[in-house]
Design an enzyme around this catalytic site. Structure first.
Site, PDB file in Angstrom:
ATOM      1  CE  LYS A 126      -3.972  -2.263   1.854  1.00  9.89           C
ATOM      2  NZ  LYS A 126      -4.904  -2.609   2.928  1.00  9.89           N
ATOM      3  CD  GLN A 170      -3.683  -4.548   6.078  1.00  8.11           C
ATOM      4  OE1 GLN A 170      -3.903  -3.355   5.483  1.00  8.11           O
ATOM      5  NE2 GLN A 170      -4.041  -5.732   5.369  1.00  8.11           N
ATOM      6  CG  ASP A 193     -10.017  -0.414   4.432  1.00 11.26           C
ATOM      7  OD1 ASP A 193      -9.868  -0.879   3.441  1.00 11.26           O
ATOM      8  OD2 ASP A 193      -9.225  -0.732   5.467  1.00 11.26           O
TER       9      ASP A 193
HETATM   10  N1  LIG Z   1      -8.048  -2.872   6.367  1.00 15.10           N
HETATM   11  C1  LIG Z   1      -8.077  -3.917   5.513  1.00 15.10           C
HETATM   12  N2  LIG Z   1      -7.372  -5.011   5.870  1.00 15.10           N
HETATM   13  C2  LIG Z   1      -7.369  -6.082   4.717  1.00 15.10           C
HETATM   14  C3  LIG Z   1      -7.969  -5.949   3.710  1.00 15.10           C
HETATM   15  C4  LIG Z   1      -8.378  -4.654   3.189  1.00 15.10           C
HETATM   16  O1  LIG Z   1      -8.964  -4.164   2.161  1.00 15.10           O
HETATM   17  N3  LIG Z   1      -8.601  -3.647   4.367  1.00 15.10           N
HETATM   18  N4  LIG Z   1      -7.889  -6.885   2.525  1.00 15.10           N
HETATM   19  C5  LIG Z   1      -6.826  -7.847   2.803  1.00 15.10           C
HETATM   20  C6  LIG Z   1      -5.398  -7.816   2.438  1.00 15.10           C
HETATM   21  N5  LIG Z   1      -5.276  -6.768   1.496  1.00 15.10           N
HETATM   22  C7  LIG Z   1      -5.273  -5.584   1.679  1.00 15.10           C
HETATM   23  O2  LIG Z   1      -5.171  -5.170   2.830  1.00 15.10           O
HETATM   24  C8  LIG Z   1      -4.522  -7.587   0.146  1.00 15.10           C
HETATM   25  C9  LIG Z   1      -4.798  -9.018  -0.289  1.00 15.10           C
HETATM   26  C10 LIG Z   1      -4.127  -9.165  -1.237  1.00 15.10           C
HETATM   27  C11 LIG Z   1      -3.491  -8.463  -2.211  1.00 15.10           C
HETATM   28  C12 LIG Z   1      -2.805  -8.931  -3.399  1.00 15.10           C
HETATM   29  O3  LIG Z   1      -2.376  -8.075  -4.140  1.00 15.10           O
HETATM   30  N6  LIG Z   1      -2.824 -10.035  -3.754  1.00 15.10           N
HETATM   31  C13 LIG Z   1      -1.526 -10.697  -4.826  1.00 15.10           C
HETATM   32  C14 LIG Z   1      -0.905 -12.067  -4.381  1.00 15.10           C
HETATM   33  C15 LIG Z   1       0.113 -11.284  -3.265  1.00 15.10           C
HETATM   34  C16 LIG Z   1       1.155 -12.659  -2.952  1.00 15.10           C
HETATM   35  O4  LIG Z   1       1.888 -12.772  -3.711  1.00 15.10           O
HETATM   36  O5  LIG Z   1       1.224 -12.830  -1.810  1.00 15.10           O
HETATM   37  C17 LIG Z   1      -2.710 -11.309  -5.938  1.00 15.10           C
HETATM   38  O6  LIG Z   1      -3.668 -11.645  -5.569  1.00 15.10           O
HETATM   39  O7  LIG Z   1      -2.154 -11.208  -7.086  1.00 15.10           O
HETATM   40  C18 LIG Z   1      -3.765  -6.933  -1.931  1.00 15.10           C
HETATM   41  C19 LIG Z   1      -4.164  -6.590  -0.932  1.00 15.10           C
HETATM   42  C20 LIG Z   1      -6.897  -8.391   4.405  1.00 15.10           C
HETATM   43  N7  LIG Z   1      -6.912  -7.248   5.214  1.00 15.10           N
END
Ligand SMILES: Nc1nc2c(c(=O)[nH]1)N[C@@H](CN(C=O)c1ccc(C(=O)N[C@@H](CCC(=O)O)C(=O)O)cc1)CN2
Length: 366
Positions: A126, A170, A193
């Site tokens: 982020k 988070q 969020d």
């Molecule tokens: N306050 C928040 N907490 C969490 C959220 C949220 O939206 N707000 N979402 C998830 C985690 N998350 C962002 O926070 C998030 C998860 C996954 C990805 C992402 O880009 N994933 C990649 C793979 C990454 C890897 O290789 O490990 C993909 O899918 O291509 C971005 C953001 C929980 N908590």
């Protein structure tokens, strides 16, 4: 968290689901993205039983390239990574325009509690994403044993800070904290969020507009829009009813005039219901749960699951799989998001979008 055994759909080999999953997320504006669309919508048409996507001539080079490799037997890949990059470029241009016009840029504050490796990675990503588009970012890392009051103290300070337009905590939080108390403390005008109960409530009501929509479901709808998937009048099935993905995704689809069914852990015959869907959003946190036989030919699949499973061949020792068995689904669906590279990158792109929207509102900047 204990590891679980499951069966890999492609090989029927038992694999181990690793503890760091995104399933906590799965237990969680119409203002859909900010700026103009760069991807020209694709046209839908029905050929035999299969719903296909066709390109229009003015597509961006990226989309044309991916269409060139499309065959009638394999689903089109909905490339969330590429779309997220496009959205970051759009946001970057908007941030620059704002800076030039009024000398201000958006600011995002992120609070992270504890040492979860996955959360630390998301927060780092982020920060990098903010940097890449010119949004200021502020980070507060707090130790695992912090109190709820300490977290709320930082939230209140950011609520009062005019250089901060968006605040997020988070998730997941450590077990000793009450998530509801913490999320309620975020000023709804900075709730990028979209987890504040007022934003959630407005999303659920007809005739009301939330200030912000949760990033992951917003990203799912944005992918459908940018790939020209029409939603109105379609049958949609959302698998999972979490506060932060399944429930808001079903509400967003309803707002787009889809006929929506939510399938959850107590639903009898989930396969039968899912098989009726033109659009499937799977957000359940169970690797490969949705098999090819659950999918109506030509359906469009948005796979929100990001499940790490043991993989000795991978340098990391694990690989990520979705909630949908990709290898089976790609032979039945007309379009599908991959994991990784599908919905995940859209979550962060939508966070930037919400932060820009928040700042524009404060400065009344159109
Ligand atoms: N306050 C928040 N907490 C969490 C959220 C949220 O939206 N707000 N979402 C998830 C985690 N998350 C962002 O926070 C998030 C998860 C996954 C990805 C992402 O880009 N994933 C990649 C793979 C990454 C890897 O290789 O490990 C993909 O899918 O291509 C971005 C953001 C929980 N908590």
């Amino acid at each position: 968290m204990a590891s679980m055994i499951f069966t890999d759909c492609s090989s029927s080999t038992p694999s181990r689901l690793l503890p760091f999953t995104r399933s906590p997320l799965l237990r969680r504006q119409a203002d859909v993205v900010l700026v103009r669309r760069l991807l020209t919508p694709l046209n839908f048409s029905c050929s035999r039983r299969r719903l296909t996507l066709r390109s229009s001539p003015s597509q961006s080079p990226h989309v044309s390239a991916s269409l060139a490799t499309e065959t009638s037997a394999t689903a089109k890949v909905i490339d969330g990574k590429a779309v997220a990059k496009q959205i970051r470029d759009e946001i970057s241009a908007e941030v620059m325009r704002m800076k030039d016009a009024i000398g201000e840029v958006p600011g995002l504050a992120v609070i992270i509690v504890g040492n979860r490796k996955d959360s630390a990675t998301y927060v780092r990503n982020k920060r990098k994403a903010c940097e890449s588009v010119g949004i200021n970012s502020f980070e507060v890392p707090l130790p695992e044993d912090s109190t709820e009051e300490e977290v709320i103290k930082f939230i209140k300070a950011f609520n009062d800070d005019p250089s901060v337009h968006g605040i997020l905590v988070q998730l997941p939080l450590p077990n000793h904290m009450n998530e509801e108390n913490i999320l309620n403390a975020v000023n709804i005008e900075k709730d990028v969020d979209g987890f504040h109960p007022l934003n959630i409530g407005h999303l659920a009501m007809r005739g009301r507009e939330p200030m912000f929509v949760p990033c992951t479901p917003k990203g799912c709808i944005e992918l459908l829009h940018r790939y020209g998937v029409s939603i109105k009048g379609k049958r949609a099935v959302v698998i999972g009813r979490s506060n932060i993905v399944g429930t808001p995704a079903s509400q967003l689809l309803q707002r787009e005039d889809a006929t929506v069914t939510v399938v959850h852990s107590r639903t009898p015959n989930p396969e039968e219901i899912t098989r009726q869907a033109d659009i499937i959003i799977a957000a359940v946190g169970k690797p490969n749960m949705v098999r090819g036989s659950w999918i109506k030919p030509g359906a469009v699949i948005i796979d929100v699951g990001i499940n790490p499973v043991e993989d000795a061949k991978s340098p990391r020792g694990y690989r990520l799989v979705g909630d949908v068995c990709y290898d089976e689904a790609k032979n039945v669906a007309s379009a599908i998001t991959p994991v990784p590279g599908g919905v995940g990158p859209m979550t962060i792109a939508m966070l930037l979008s919400n932060t820009l929207i928040a700042a524009k509102k404060v400065y009344n900047f159109q």
